[in-house]
Design an enzyme around this catalytic site. Structure first.
Site, PDB file in Angstrom:
ATOM      1  N   VAL A  58       0.797  -1.319  -0.386  1.00 17.01           N
ATOM      2  CA  VAL A  58      -0.108  -0.184   0.033  1.00 17.01           C
ATOM      3  C   VAL A  58       1.152   1.352   0.119  1.00 17.01           C
ATOM      4  O   VAL A  58      -0.121   2.591  -0.207  1.00 17.01           O
ATOM      5  CB  VAL A  58      -0.961  -0.224   1.320  1.00 17.01           C
ATOM      6  CG1 VAL A  58      -1.859  -1.696   1.026  1.00 17.01           C
ATOM      7  CG2 VAL A  58      -0.345   0.224   2.175  1.00 17.01           C
ATOM      8  N   ASN A  84      -5.710  -1.308   7.186  1.00 18.35           N
ATOM      9  CA  ASN A  84      -5.856  -1.880   8.568  1.00 18.35           C
ATOM     10  C   ASN A  84      -4.254  -2.125   7.839  1.00 18.35           C
ATOM     11  O   ASN A  84      -4.092  -3.213   7.999  1.00 18.35           O
ATOM     12  CB  ASN A  84      -6.128  -3.444   9.076  1.00 18.35           C
ATOM     13  CG  ASN A  84      -5.607  -3.185   9.927  1.00 18.35           C
ATOM     14  OD1 ASN A  84      -6.126  -3.336  11.060  1.00 18.35           O
ATOM     15  ND2 ASN A  84      -5.489  -4.722   9.508  1.00 18.35           N
ATOM     16  N   SER A 136      -3.536   3.890  16.598  1.00 21.13           N
ATOM     17  CA  SER A 136      -3.362   3.391  18.073  1.00 21.13           C
ATOM     18  C   SER A 136      -3.222   4.041  19.142  1.00 21.13           C
ATOM     19  O   SER A 136      -3.318   5.576  18.724  1.00 21.13           O
ATOM     20  CB  SER A 136      -1.780   2.534  18.053  1.00 21.13           C
ATOM     21  OG  SER A 136      -1.253   2.246  18.725  1.00 21.13           O
ATOM     22  N   TYR A 150       6.571   4.946  14.329  1.00 18.86           N
ATOM     23  CA  TYR A 150       5.121   4.655  14.944  1.00 18.86           C
ATOM     24  C   TYR A 150       3.416   5.804  15.185  1.00 18.86           C
ATOM     25  O   TYR A 150       3.060   6.016  14.803  1.00 18.86           O
ATOM     26  CB  TYR A 150       5.543   3.627  15.015  1.00 18.86           C
ATOM     27  CG  TYR A 150       3.561   2.402  15.686  1.00 18.86           C
ATOM     28  CD1 TYR A 150       2.956   2.119  14.372  1.00 18.86           C
ATOM     29  CD2 TYR A 150       2.785   2.823  16.618  1.00 18.86           C
ATOM     30  CE1 TYR A 150       2.170   1.476  15.078  1.00 18.86           C
ATOM     31  CE2 TYR A 150       1.880   1.470  17.206  1.00 18.86           C
ATOM     32  CZ  TYR A 150       1.182   1.285  15.879  1.00 18.86           C
ATOM     33  OH  TYR A 150       0.486   0.756  16.508  1.00 18.86           O
ATOM     34  N   LYS A 154       0.673   7.177  13.600  1.00 19.65           N
ATOM     35  CA  LYS A 154      -0.613   6.283  14.289  1.00 19.65           C
ATOM     36  C   LYS A 154      -1.403   8.398  14.557  1.00 19.65           C
ATOM     37  O   LYS A 154      -2.769   7.923  14.477  1.00 19.65           O
ATOM     38  CB  LYS A 154      -0.580   6.199  14.982  1.00 19.65           C
ATOM     39  CG  LYS A 154       0.049   4.914  14.691  1.00 19.65           C
ATOM     40  CD  LYS A 154      -0.792   3.977  13.909  1.00 19.65           C
ATOM     41  CE  LYS A 154      -0.806   2.072  13.183  1.00 19.65           C
ATOM     42  NZ  LYS A 154      -1.702   1.915  11.888  1.00 19.65           N
TER      43      LYS A 154
END
Length: 253
Positions: A58, A84, A136, A150, A154
């Site tokens: 993706v 997801n 998250s 990360y 998010k």
């Protein structure tokens, strides 16, 4: 997109694909690993559901465009998009390599941008649709792991969702986030290798103890939140998020 799992078991994507199929959705699932996607396809077919899968990176616009076009050719419309995709690598800004930072933002944020870029025009043409992005709690709080890229991605995903929801609200296109907390999915062993020197049971015990409910959630908890946000029952809900975390965020304000 992201319907597989890293190992055998019920990750967020696999549980969501099966749950939506149980409600009658025709599922087009993608995963970086075709083998994992095919296992999800098998589980859906085993219950009599309709599911086609394909491999897709993706972070690549050409691959996203290809699977969106194929989905439209097979099913004629796209009513639901679930983004997801997640990958966590340890490190802060000093010790993290620039390439790791770039890759984390590509996977955790750009993939959703590309999916929305190619799907929203179709939803606009057909008069609406529902998009759920899986973020998250790391995007809301520091939850004990040094994962700056990360967490940043998010957090960005949350605001991407808010902003894009407002832009397309008048077109009948809803965007919301599910925000999982500490979850017991097939990713747990890989996380233990990265953050607990491979002590999987110790890592599990520690994470369970962090949660006010004293246990982690599962992929099914994420899936049921997704189901609500794509269903007609949430037709007046857009630009927001459901936190699925056993009370973790509320306990760390």
């Amino acid at each position: 997109m992201g319907c597989g799992a890293v190992a055998q078991g019920w990750g967020n994507g696999r549980a969501t694909a099966v749950l939506l199929a149980r409600q009658g959705a025709k599922v087009y699932g993608t995963d970086l690993s075709l083998e994992q996607a095919q296992e999800t396809q098998r589980l859906v077919a085993q219950e009599g559901g309709d599911c086609h899968v394909d491999a897709c990176d993706v972070t690549r616009a050409d691959e996203v465009a290809r699977v969106v076009a194929d989905c439209l050719q097979r099913f004629g419309r796209i009513d639901i998009l679930v983004n997801n995709v997640g990958l966590s690598q340890p490190g802060g800004p000093v010790d993290m390599e620039e390439a790791v930072w770039d890759a984390q933002l590509q996977v955790n944020l750009k993939g959703t941008f590309l999916s929305c870029k190619h799907v929203i025009p179709q939803m606009r043409a057909q008069g609406g649709g529902a998009i759920v992005n899986v973020s998250s709690v790391a995007g809301l709080r520091y939850v004990g792991k040094p994962q700056v890229a990360y967490a940043t991605a998010k957090a960005g995903l949350l605001h991407f969702t808010h902003t894009t929801a407002v832009i397309h609200a008048a077109e009948g296109i809803r965007l919301n986030c599910v925000v999982p907390g500490l979850m017991h999915t097939p990713l747990i062993e890989g996380l233990a290798q990265k953050y607990a020197q491979g002590d999987t049971q110790g890592f599990i015990d520690h994470r369970n103890n962090q949660v006010p409910m004293k246990h982690m959630g599962t992929g099914w908890d994420t899936a049921h939140a997704v189901l609500f946000l794509v269903a007609d029952e949430s037709r007046y809900v857009t630009g927001t998020e459901i936190v699925v975390d056993g009370g973790l965020v509320a306990a760390t304000r």
